[in-house]
Design a protein around this motif. Structure first.
Motif, short mmCIF file in Angstrom:
data_model
loop_
_atom_site.label_atom_id
_atom_site.label_comp_id
_atom_site.label_asym_id
_atom_site.label_seq_id
_atom_site.Cartn_x
_atom_site.Cartn_y
_atom_site.Cartn_z
N SER A 124 -3.33 10.62 -0.97
CA SER A 124 -2.06 11.21 -1.30
C SER A 124 -0.92 10.22 -1.06
O SER A 124 -1.08 9.28 -0.28
N LEU A 125 0.21 10.48 -1.71
CA LEU A 125 1.41 9.66 -1.47
C LEU A 125 1.86 9.79 -0.02
O LEU A 125 2.38 8.83 0.56
N THR A 126 1.69 10.96 0.56
CA THR A 126 2.09 11.18 1.95
C THR A 126 1.34 10.23 2.88
O THR A 126 1.94 9.62 3.78
N GLU A 127 0.04 10.10 2.68
CA GLU A 127 -0.75 9.18 3.51
C GLU A 127 -0.32 7.73 3.27
O GLU A 127 -0.25 6.93 4.21
N MET A 128 -0.04 7.38 2.02
CA MET A 128 0.43 6.02 1.74
C MET A 128 1.70 5.73 2.52
O MET A 128 1.86 4.65 3.10
N ALA A 129 2.63 6.69 2.51
CA ALA A 129 3.89 6.51 3.22
C ALA A 129 3.68 6.42 4.72
O ALA A 129 4.40 5.72 5.43
N TYR A 130 2.68 7.12 5.23
CA TYR A 130 2.34 7.07 6.65
C TYR A 130 1.88 5.67 7.04
O TYR A 130 2.28 5.12 8.05
N TYR A 131 1.02 5.07 6.22
CA TYR A 131 0.47 3.75 6.53
C TYR A 131 1.42 2.62 6.16
O TYR A 131 1.50 1.62 6.86
N ALA A 132 2.11 2.73 5.05
CA ALA A 132 3.05 1.69 4.62
C ALA A 132 4.44 2.20 4.99
O ALA A 132 4.77 2.35 6.14
N ASP A 133 5.28 2.49 4.00
CA ASP A 133 6.53 3.19 4.26
C ASP A 133 6.96 3.89 2.97
O ASP A 133 6.36 3.70 1.92
N GLU A 134 7.99 4.72 3.07
CA GLU A 134 8.38 5.54 1.92
C GLU A 134 8.84 4.71 0.73
O GLU A 134 8.50 5.01 -0.40
N ASP A 135 9.63 3.67 0.99
CA ASP A 135 10.14 2.86 -0.12
C ASP A 135 9.00 2.15 -0.86
O ASP A 135 8.97 2.14 -2.09
N GLU A 136 8.09 1.57 -0.10
CA GLU A 136 6.94 0.89 -0.73
C GLU A 136 6.08 1.89 -1.50
O GLU A 136 5.57 1.59 -2.58
N THR A 137 5.91 3.06 -0.93
CA THR A 137 5.12 4.10 -1.59
C THR A 137 5.79 4.56 -2.88
O THR A 137 5.13 4.75 -3.91
N TYR A 138 7.10 4.71 -2.83
CA TYR A 138 7.85 5.09 -4.02
C TYR A 138 7.66 4.04 -5.12
O TYR A 138 7.41 4.38 -6.29
N GLU A 139 7.77 2.77 -4.76
CA GLU A 139 7.61 1.68 -5.74
C GLU A 139 6.19 1.68 -6.32
O GLU A 139 6.00 1.48 -7.52
N ALA A 140 5.19 1.91 -5.46
CA ALA A 140 3.80 1.95 -5.93
C ALA A 140 3.60 3.14 -6.88
O ALA A 140 2.94 3.02 -7.92
N ALA A 141 4.16 4.30 -6.51
CA ALA A 141 4.04 5.48 -7.37
C ALA A 141 4.70 5.22 -8.73
O ALA A 141 4.14 5.56 -9.78
N ALA A 142 5.89 4.61 -8.71
CA ALA A 142 6.59 4.29 -9.96
C ALA A 142 5.75 3.34 -10.81
O ALA A 142 5.64 3.52 -12.04
N ALA A 143 5.11 2.36 -10.18
CA ALA A 143 4.27 1.41 -10.91
C ALA A 143 3.08 2.12 -11.54
O ALA A 143 2.71 1.86 -12.69
N MET A 144 2.48 3.06 -10.79
CA MET A 144 1.32 3.79 -11.33
C MET A 144 1.72 4.71 -12.47
O MET A 144 0.99 4.84 -13.46
N VAL A 145 2.88 5.35 -12.36
CA VAL A 145 3.36 6.20 -13.46
C VAL A 145 3.60 5.35 -14.71
O VAL A 145 3.25 5.76 -15.83
#
Length: 192
Positions: A124-145
């Motif tokens: 999940s994005l929540t777990e990604m943000a837990y391990y990395a951070d919210e900004d990096e997770t947002y950028e990764a999600a945007a890239a995947m979209v």
């Protein structure tokens, strides 16, 4: 390309390139929505798992009667936690859940190497943000979209309502063409 969508209250079909945000209160209720999403109208799918191991993903697919022959699994936990890794053609690993570049690269490779109707589930994005951070997770999600749009595929991305504040949820909401909001009581509301 149009994709069938088996989610109560959602449109019957969605166009390729659509990313769906799955907002949920607890993890348990997400399996039904996730597997219904992966089951229908698809030639190949990728499960990006930052919450469970590949073996647990396989058990979930089997339990919900999803055709595992169409599955590719990206396990982000086993290497870091020192679990044994089963090498298989359809199971891949990144070194750690915070390796978001590795995750995005694997999603890109899956979409480039497969044909037909493809679906991606990011749990999940929540777990990604837990391990990395919210900004990096947002950028990764945007890239995947963006990759979904480039390859005419569709995806569902899990985000916990219990963990993130409204501002963060709204920020992520802006990335997606649809939102499925799972209530505590199992009710589903959708916004496309």
């Amino acid at each position: 390309m149009e994709y069938a969508l088996a989610i109560d209250g959602a449109p019957e079909t969605i166009p390729g390139g659509t990313g769906i945000l799955l907002l949920h209160p607890s993890i348990g209720e997400t399996d039904r929505i996730d597997t219904d999403f992966l089951k229908v109208d698809t030639d190949a799918f990728l499960v990006v798992s930052t919450r469970t191991t590949a073996r647990e993903v396989e058990q979930k697919l089997d339990y919900y009667d999803v055709d595992e022959s169409k599955a590719t699994i990206l396990d982000t936990l086993s290497v870091e936690r020192g679990y044994s890794r089963r090498s298989a053609e359809n199971v891949h690993y990144v070194a750690a859940p915070e390796d978001l570049d590795g995750v995005v690269e694997r999603v890109e490779r899956f979409l480039a190497d497969t044909e037909g109707k493809r679906r991606v589930s990011v749990d999940s994005l929540t777990e990604m943000a837990y391990y990395a951070d919210e900004d990096e997770t947002y950028e990764a999600a945007a890239a995947m979209v963006d990759l979904l749009a480039d390859h005419d595929a569709v995806g569902v991305f899990h985000l916990s309502k219990e963990v993130h504040d409204e501002a963060t949820i709204d920020r992520f909401r802006g990335l997606f063409g649809g939102v499925v909001d799972l209530g505590e009581d199992g009710s589903v509301s959708v916004d496309f």
